[in-house]
Design an enzyme around this catalytic site. Structure first.
Site, mmCIF file in Angstrom:
data_model
loop_
_atom_site.group_PDB
_atom_site.id
_atom_site.type_symbol
_atom_site.label_atom_id
_atom_site.label_comp_id
_atom_site.label_asym_id
_atom_site.label_seq_id
_atom_site.Cartn_x
_atom_site.Cartn_y
_atom_site.Cartn_z
ATOM 1 C CG ASP A 141 -7.302 -2.809 -3.021
ATOM 2 O OD1 ASP A 141 -8.242 -1.894 -2.141
ATOM 3 O OD2 ASP A 141 -5.825 -2.709 -2.567
ATOM 4 C CB SER B 11 -1.175 -0.325 1.056
ATOM 5 O OG SER B 11 -2.054 0.954 1.024
ATOM 6 C CG HIS C 51 -5.623 -2.525 0.610
ATOM 7 N ND1 HIS C 51 -5.224 -2.076 -0.631
ATOM 8 C CD2 HIS C 51 -5.033 -1.877 1.218
ATOM 9 C CE1 HIS C 51 -4.655 -1.119 0.006
ATOM 10 N NE2 HIS C 51 -3.823 -1.018 1.264
#
Length: 269
Positions: free
Chosen positions: A214, A107, A244
């Site tokens: 996601d 991320s 995610h």
């Protein structure tokens, strides 16, 4: 069980808390770069898997995150975070000279890891990006257009289809559950542009993992950035229905297997 230890380093804006996991006679180094609002302690299952695979694993809590110094989730310049990550890499190389280094970023950590590879790619054996904030991520543009950033924390349900993952995240006192801060959002926007402008990472082997459901970092925008970053040695795996955090998803066994198979190929080469 892996041997675990914690220590501190001096970072660009204060003390960095670092965790490390190791087994007997590691054959490579794995530096894990965590995401926004969380901390490296959430990566224990991944670290244990990599230790079994032959890695010495380490990662810092970024400035303003976890047990490191700084105002919570305040990052004014991601170049400083990249420098902090490099301080951990130097420590690993000092302790275990000669071992190849792999950087794994998730991320926000994917953005940091991508920039790390642009700055220090000659020292890397491979780069792994999990749901990376890279390319066309529209959230900073949307938030910066507002007079005030809303107090809308990350939904735990957006992380994984496994409800236990969301429950643990919601109950974790080291996770930030408040709003994003404008300087951090501005830093995101600048660094997204920087990574795009600085170009690809050449022949560095790159693995990209992403869930196709996601909603925090949508796959299409991330694909743009990954394809710009790759110099041609790109391996990708998209997990149908995954959210995610693919390493915490119901398909995590597949994600782990994809990761270790990729690393086997890199290390054999």
């Amino acid at each position: 069980m892996p041997q675990a230890r914690a220590y501190h380093l001096t970072g660009t804006r204060g003390t960095l808390a670092v965790r490390e996991w190791s087994g007997d006679r590691p054959r490579y180094l794995a530096l894990v770069v965590h995401g926004y609002g969380e901390h490296i302690g959430r990566y224990v299952p991944l670290a244990e898997l990599l230790v079994r695979h032959g890695a010495l694993v380490a990662g810092p809590d970024h400035m303003g995150h976890g047990e490191s110094a700084g105002e919570r989730v305040l990052i004014e310049d991601f170049e400083e975070v990249v420098t902090d990550v490099h301080a951990v890499a130097r420590r690993l190389h000092e302790d275990r000279p000669g071992l190849p280094l792999v950087v794994i970023g998730h991320s926000m950590g994917g953005l940091i890891a991508a920039r790390y590879a642009q700055r220090y790619g000659e020292s890397l054996a491979a780069l792994v990006l999990s749901a990376p904030v890279i390319g066309d991520w529209e959230l900073p543009r949307r938030l910066l257009a507002l007079d005030e950033i809303p107090d809308t924390p990350i939904s735990p349900a957006a992380l994984s289809r496994d409800p236990a993952v969301g429950a643990a995240y919601a109950a974790d006192p080291l996770v930030w559950h408040g709003p994003m801060k404008r300087p951090t959002v501005e830093a995101f926007a600048r660094t997204l542009d920087t990574v795009t402008e600085e170009g690809d990472v050449g022949p560095l082997p790159l693995l990209w993992l992403h869930g196709d459901d996601d909603r925090l970092v949508p796959l299409p925008g991330s694909r743009i950035g990954v394809e710009q970053l790759s110099g041609g040695k790109l391996t990708e795996r998209v997990f149908p229905g995954a959210r995610h955090e693919v390493f915490n998803e119901t398909c995590k066994a597949e994600a782990y297997e994809t990761l270790t198979r990729f690393l086997d190929g890199v290390l054999a080469g």
